[in-house]
Design an enzyme around this catalytic site. Structure first.
Site, mmCIF file in Angstrom:
data_model
loop_
_atom_site.group_PDB
_atom_site.id
_atom_site.type_symbol
_atom_site.label_atom_id
_atom_site.label_comp_id
_atom_site.label_asym_id
_atom_site.label_seq_id
_atom_site.Cartn_x
_atom_site.Cartn_y
_atom_site.Cartn_z
ATOM 1 N N GLU A 1 22.647 17.791 26.361
ATOM 2 C CA GLU A 1 22.917 18.895 25.434
ATOM 3 C C GLU A 1 22.310 18.693 24.055
ATOM 4 O OE1 GLU A 1 26.177 19.195 28.547
ATOM 5 O OE2 GLU A 1 25.130 17.581 27.485
ATOM 6 N N GLU B 1 29.212 17.660 34.090
ATOM 7 C CA GLU B 1 30.615 17.822 33.725
ATOM 8 C C GLU B 1 31.439 18.388 34.878
ATOM 9 O OE1 GLU B 1 30.798 18.837 29.095
ATOM 10 O OE2 GLU B 1 29.251 19.965 30.141
ATOM 11 N N ALA C 1 23.893 24.632 32.279
ATOM 12 C CA ALA C 1 24.330 26.001 32.038
ATOM 13 C C ALA C 1 23.107 26.905 31.931
ATOM 14 C CB ALA C 1 25.149 26.070 30.755
#
Length: 259
Positions: A135, A115, A66
């Site tokens: 993460e 993901e 992200a």
């Protein structure tokens, strides 16, 4: 439809969706998430589309996570909303698509990129692909289904190790673990996926849809995803999350304090 961050090509009833942010290694930001939701709606609704491929631009990265710059200003409720919006409008819709959606992983598939690949019906990887759920290095956890889909594919123990260490694995390891169905050269990747989908196109479309429904609903509930979303949101109220994201942006090692 024109997109800012996606390239789309319809070829032999297969929509090729290319995430096109090469300067950011195709990282997911709010625009990419919004546009992916729109293009998946197109897959659902357009009768001329029988299947789709999701890939990244260039030969280095599928989706390298992200866009962390968007995380720093979020509190717990905003972090939860971020995950819920992406899950409902992109990741769950991909997984539940009545038409096959395949990930052609052409490089780094990290964090949200891993993901995204896991949400697809299956994965074909290039030999330079790398997979990770890193993460924890940012003081957060996977928020787009990683803790749920990875367990289903690789089992509890291996998922625990991959998510807790954040370690990166090779395409060959990913195939051994069952994450990737096949590993091919970069030059063969898209054609390999196209050929598989052309074979699937020869089968009964309604039967294919039912196959997807049945496999997706094998011991599969929303409870795990809702729990993950809640826990993802809680990470945004921690100092470690702010430290992890800041360190990433500043290209330094984070100093986590457990608060």
């Amino acid at each position: 439809m024109a997109y800012q961050t996606l390239l789309t090509t319809l070829e032999n009833n297969t929509l090729i969706i290319t995430i096109n942010r090469p300067e950011k290694l195709n990282a997911l930001n709010s625009t990419v998430i919004h546009e992916l939701g729109k293009v998946i709606d197109e897959v659902y609704e357009n009768a001329s589309i029988k299947s789709a491929i999701i890939t990244g631009s260039g030969e280095k990265s599928f989706v390298a996570g992200a866009d962390i710059t968007e995380f720093l200003q979020l509190d717990s409720s905003q972090g939860e909303a971020l995950a819920r919006n992406a899950q409902q409008n992109v990741f769950d819709k991909i997984e539940s698509s009545p038409k096959p959606i395949v990930a052609a992983v052409n490089g780094f598939a990290l964090g949200g990129g891993c993901e995204l690949a896991l949400a697809c019906h299956f994965i074909i990887a290039s030999d330079n692909a790398k997979f990770a759920q890193p993460e924890v290095n940012l003081g957060i956890i996977p928020g787009y289904g990683g803790t749920q889909r990875l367990v289903q594919i690789v089992g509890k123990g291996r998922a625990m190790q991959l998510v807790m260490t954040g370690e990166m694995i090779t395409a060959q390891d990913a195939m051994q673990y069952g994450i990737a169905n096949k590993v091919v050269s970069q030059s063969e990747l898209l054609q390999t996926v196209k050929d598989i989908l052309q074979l699937i196109h020869t089968k009964a479309p309604l039967a294919i849809t039912k196959v997807i429904e049945c496999i997706n609903n094998f011991d599969h509930t929303q409870q795990g995803y809702d729990f993950e979303i809640k826990k993802f949101g809680e990470c945004f109220s921690t100092e470690d999350m702010k430290e992890g994201a800041t360190a990433f942006i500043e290209k330094r090692k984070p100093n986590f304090k457990g608060n």
